[in-house]
Motif scaffolding. Structure first.
Motif, PDB file in Angstrom:
ATOM      1  N   THR A 132       0.936  -1.123   0.059  1.00 43.44           N
ATOM      2  CA  THR A 132      -0.064   0.019   0.196  1.00 43.44           C
ATOM      3  C   THR A 132       0.782   1.248  -0.117  1.00 43.44           C
ATOM      4  O   THR A 132       0.414   2.391  -0.214  1.00 43.44           O
ATOM      5  CB  THR A 132      -0.950   0.063   1.187  1.00 43.44           C
ATOM      6  N   MET A 133       1.986   1.279   0.414  1.00 50.91           N
ATOM      7  CA  MET A 133       3.078   2.326   0.236  1.00 50.91           C
ATOM      8  C   MET A 133       3.135   2.909  -1.097  1.00 50.91           C
ATOM      9  O   MET A 133       3.528   1.906  -1.958  1.00 50.91           O
ATOM     10  CB  MET A 133       4.379   2.007   0.951  1.00 50.91           C
ATOM     11  N   PRO A 134       2.892   4.104  -1.461  1.00 47.70           N
ATOM     12  CA  PRO A 134       3.291   4.501  -2.660  1.00 47.70           C
ATOM     13  C   PRO A 134       4.486   4.013  -3.286  1.00 47.70           C
ATOM     14  O   PRO A 134       5.528   4.167  -2.551  1.00 47.70           O
ATOM     15  CB  PRO A 134       3.137   6.220  -2.677  1.00 47.70           C
ATOM     16  N   ALA A 135       4.610   3.882  -4.490  1.00 48.25           N
ATOM     17  CA  ALA A 135       5.872   3.031  -5.201  1.00 48.25           C
ATOM     18  C   ALA A 135       6.937   3.993  -5.115  1.00 48.25           C
ATOM     19  O   ALA A 135       8.168   3.885  -4.775  1.00 48.25           O
ATOM     20  CB  ALA A 135       5.540   2.665  -6.509  1.00 48.25           C
ATOM     21  N   PHE A 136       6.607   5.396  -5.238  1.00 50.91           N
ATOM     22  CA  PHE A 136       7.745   6.320  -5.456  1.00 50.91           C
ATOM     23  C   PHE A 136       8.542   6.485  -4.184  1.00 50.91           C
ATOM     24  O   PHE A 136       9.709   6.924  -4.204  1.00 50.91           O
ATOM     25  CB  PHE A 136       7.234   7.744  -5.604  1.00 50.91           C
ATOM     26  N   VAL A 137       7.956   6.158  -3.018  1.00 52.61           N
ATOM     27  CA  VAL A 137       8.587   6.260  -1.465  1.00 52.61           C
ATOM     28  C   VAL A 137       9.631   5.273  -1.580  1.00 52.61           C
ATOM     29  O   VAL A 137      10.806   5.587  -0.790  1.00 52.61           O
ATOM     30  CB  VAL A 137       7.447   6.058  -0.473  1.00 52.61           C
ATOM     31  N   TYR A 138       9.537   4.132  -2.027  1.00 51.33           N
ATOM     32  CA  TYR A 138      10.727   3.321  -1.908  1.00 51.33           C
ATOM     33  C   TYR A 138      12.050   3.926  -2.633  1.00 51.33           C
ATOM     34  O   TYR A 138      13.070   3.228  -2.543  1.00 51.33           O
ATOM     35  CB  TYR A 138      10.280   1.748  -2.733  1.00 51.33           C
ATOM     36  N   LEU A 139      11.828   4.456  -3.502  1.00 48.91           N
ATOM     37  CA  LEU A 139      13.003   5.395  -4.455  1.00 48.91           C
ATOM     38  C   LEU A 139      14.057   6.120  -3.326  1.00 48.91           C
ATOM     39  O   LEU A 139      15.259   5.982  -3.551  1.00 48.91           O
ATOM     40  CB  LEU A 139      12.662   6.095  -5.541  1.00 48.91           C
ATOM     41  N   ILE A 140      13.489   6.667  -2.255  1.00 53.36           N
ATOM     42  CA  ILE A 140      14.015   7.537  -1.279  1.00 53.36           C
ATOM     43  C   ILE A 140      15.229   6.652  -0.343  1.00 53.36           C
ATOM     44  O   ILE A 140      16.438   7.013  -0.742  1.00 53.36           O
ATOM     45  CB  ILE A 140      13.372   8.295  -0.435  1.00 53.36           C
ATOM     46  N   PRO A 141      14.927   5.471   0.262  1.00 50.82           N
ATOM     47  CA  PRO A 141      15.924   4.983   0.926  1.00 50.82           C
ATOM     48  C   PRO A 141      16.755   4.227  -0.024  1.00 50.82           C
ATOM     49  O   PRO A 141      18.118   4.049   0.315  1.00 50.82           O
ATOM     50  CB  PRO A 141      15.119   3.946   1.879  1.00 50.82           C
TER      51      PRO A 141
END
Length: 277
Positions: A132-141
């Motif tokens: 459910t976390m937006p896919a773009f958020v995974y790019l940050i870490p």
């Protein structure tokens, strides 16, 4: 009014701690992923485009029918004609790397969840969070730990794509009839024999469905990962969006559609072949 929880600072502190204390682990992972991606990319680029198209069409004919083989040949020839062959092979290398890592992680974790209610209760909310976390958020870490380029794109794709394999592996093994499991126990089967000779074969359709979904999600995330320097067709799509080039964006998108349909149909036909054996 309650004061705001400093959740952002807690997360940043945790990320900083990981970066300071586990940098050697991230370097090892980065080297390994780069090696796999570069190896697959070199393998896909080695044969001439027409030779690889013929091989893929032959595989499509073997798995499906002549219509699927015809689609594979025409679709890939179109990709080559539009000038996206090299970038399509780069994207395929990224997708295969992400899917391979996701499967190597997802199937063992799914088996663990199937054999342990406690493990399932721990992983279920974690998988809900990951999906459910937006896919773009995974790019940050991913960028924080691995910088820009191919590696963070693969890492983000794995996080985004692994849940279906875990869920459907767990589901498939749990759906094996209890009387069959009891019969295996009665005949003195070891846990390993019961898993590999009974539960895995019966759960294979469900597991392969999870693999299929993982490949599709990996492809979608690899395109998004072009924003952080991942190679492939996603970079062409991103460039077309930023420069408002509708035609170029349509051509690149069409190449992605052809690749997605081929990967989807090939995995589905493999599932059908296994069921008929």
């Amino acid at each position: 009014m309650m004061p705001k929880l400093p959740l952002d600072k807690w997360v940043e502190t945790g990320v900083d701690w990981l970066g300071d204390n586990l940098s050697f682990v991230f370097e090892l992972i980065s080297t390994l992923i780069e090696g796999i991606v570069n190896g697959l990319s070199a393998a896909f680029h080695f044969p001439p485009a027409l030779v690889l198209i013929v091989l893929i069409a032959a595989l499509a004919y073997y798995l499906g029918k002549w219509r699927f083989a015809l689609f594979a040949a025409i679709g890939l020839l179109l990709v080559d004609n539009l000038g996206f062959w090299s970038h399509t092979m780069d994207t395929l290398a990224l997708v295969m790397t992400s899917a391979l890592i996701s499967i190597l992680i997802g199937i063992p974790v799914g088996v663990w969840c199937a054999q342990s209610d406690k493990a399932r209760s721990i992983f279920t909310p974690l998988l809900d969070f990951m999906q459910t976390m937006p896919a773009f958020v995974y790019l940050i870490p991913a960028v924080t730990f691995f910088g820009l380029g191919v590696v963070p794109g693969v890492i983000a794709s794995v996080i985004f794509a692994v849940p279906p394999t875990i869920r459907l592996t767990n589901l498939g093994i749990r759906q094996v009839a209890e009387d069959l499991v009891e019969a295996a126990d009665a005949f003195g089967s070891t846990p390993g024999q019961k898993l590999f000779k009974l539960q895995f074969p019966l759960a294979m359709p469900s597991i392969m469905a999870g693999v299929n979904q993982t490949i599709m999600l990996a492809l979608s995330m690899v395109v998004i990962a072009s924003m952080i320097g991942a190679q492939g067709i996603g970079a062409d799509v991103y460039r077309a969006v930023t420069q408002i080039k509708t035609g170029q964006g349509f051509e690149a998108g069409l190449a992605i559609v052809v690749l997605a349909i081929l990967l989807d149909r090939i995995t589905q036909y493999i599932m059908k072949k296994k069921r008929s054996v």
